[in-house]
Design a protein around this motif. Structure first.
Motif, PDB file in Angstrom:
ATOM      1  N   LYS A 186       6.201  11.285 -49.065  1.00  0.00           N
ATOM      2  CA  LYS A 186       7.394  11.578 -49.850  1.00  0.00           C
ATOM      3  C   LYS A 186       8.571  10.818 -49.257  1.00  0.00           C
ATOM      4  CE  LYS A 186       9.917  15.419 -51.902  1.00  0.00           C
ATOM      5  NZ  LYS A 186      10.035  16.871 -51.968  1.00  0.00           N
ATOM      6  N   GLY A 187       9.199  10.006 -50.071  1.00  0.00           N
ATOM      7  CA  GLY A 187      10.372   9.238 -49.667  1.00  0.00           C
ATOM      8  C   GLY A 187      11.420   9.307 -50.753  1.00  0.00           C
ATOM      9  N   ALA A 188      12.625   9.697 -50.378  1.00  0.00           N
ATOM     10  CA  ALA A 188      13.727   9.809 -51.342  1.00  0.00           C
ATOM     11  C   ALA A 188      13.348  10.711 -52.513  1.00  0.00           C
ATOM     12  CB  ALA A 188      14.166   8.437 -51.834  1.00  0.00           C
ATOM     13  N   SER A 189      12.745  11.848 -52.210  1.00  0.00           N
ATOM     14  CA  SER A 189      12.368  12.873 -53.189  1.00  0.00           C
ATOM     15  C   SER A 189      11.264  12.438 -54.156  1.00  0.00           C
ATOM     16  CB  SER A 189      13.592  13.337 -53.997  1.00  0.00           C
ATOM     17  OG  SER A 189      14.569  13.856 -53.133  1.00  0.00           O
ATOM     18  N   THR A 190      10.599  11.323 -53.872  1.00  0.00           N
ATOM     19  CA  THR A 190       9.547  10.836 -54.744  1.00  0.00           C
ATOM     20  C   THR A 190       8.260  10.666 -53.940  1.00  0.00           C
ATOM     21  OG1 THR A 190      11.185   9.620 -56.033  1.00  0.00           O
ATOM     22  CG2 THR A 190       8.894   8.985 -56.333  1.00  0.00           C
ATOM     23  N   TRP A 191       7.143  11.153 -54.495  1.00  0.00           N
ATOM     24  CA  TRP A 191       5.842  10.991 -53.851  1.00  0.00           C
ATOM     25  C   TRP A 191       5.236   9.667 -54.259  1.00  0.00           C
ATOM     26  CZ3 TRP A 191       3.880  13.869 -50.040  1.00  0.00           C
ATOM     27  CH2 TRP A 191       4.417  15.132 -49.821  1.00  0.00           C
ATOM     28  N   GLY A 192       4.655   8.956 -53.289  1.00  0.00           N
ATOM     29  CA  GLY A 192       3.990   7.690 -53.563  1.00  0.00           C
ATOM     30  C   GLY A 192       2.747   7.556 -52.700  1.00  0.00           C
ATOM     31  N   VAL A 193       1.916   6.587 -53.022  1.00  0.00           N
ATOM     32  CA  VAL A 193       0.682   6.350 -52.273  1.00  0.00           C
ATOM     33  C   VAL A 193       0.973   5.345 -51.160  1.00  0.00           C
ATOM     34  CG1 VAL A 193      -1.682   5.486 -52.400  1.00  0.00           C
ATOM     35  CG2 VAL A 193      -0.751   6.838 -54.274  1.00  0.00           C
ATOM     36  N   SER A 194       0.585   5.691 -49.944  1.00  0.00           N
ATOM     37  CA  SER A 194       0.764   4.805 -48.802  1.00  0.00           C
ATOM     38  C   SER A 194      -0.304   3.715 -48.826  1.00  0.00           C
ATOM     39  CB  SER A 194       0.653   5.605 -47.500  1.00  0.00           C
ATOM     40  OG  SER A 194       0.735   4.740 -46.404  1.00  0.00           O
TER      41      SER A 194
END
Length: 86
Positions: free
Chosen positions: A6-14
């Motif tokens: 989670k970065g800047a309130s957004t979930w993403g795939v590493s």
């Protein structure tokens, strides 16, 4: 299994996992995740080799180093480019 961050309130795939070891950041070879009391492999680093031209002889073992093969936690991926005959 992809790892989500989670970065800047957004979930993403590493796309890569790094760990801090003795004050130095290093790429992780593998990450184990504890789920319901059992440890499972959640991430495995990989090495990729792409065959980009036609070849009559291809030995998958020769595309990766001895160190790659010795590392059980390192995934090996062999890609044959579109239109290439092996």
């Amino acid at each position: 299994m992809p790892i989500h961050v989670k970065g800047a309130s957004t979930w993403g795939v590493s796309t890569a996992v790094w760990v801090k070891d003795a004050g130095v950041w290093k790429p992780a070879q593998s990450v184990f995740i504890r789920n319901a009391g059992a440890w499972a492999l959640g991430y495995k680093a990989e090495v990729v080799y792409t065959i980009t031209s036609n070849t009559a002889q291809a030995n998958a073992q020769s595309f990766f180093s001895a160190a790659d093969w010795a590392n059980q936690y390192l995934a090996k991926k062999l890609i044959i480019a579109p239109g290439v005959n092996v």
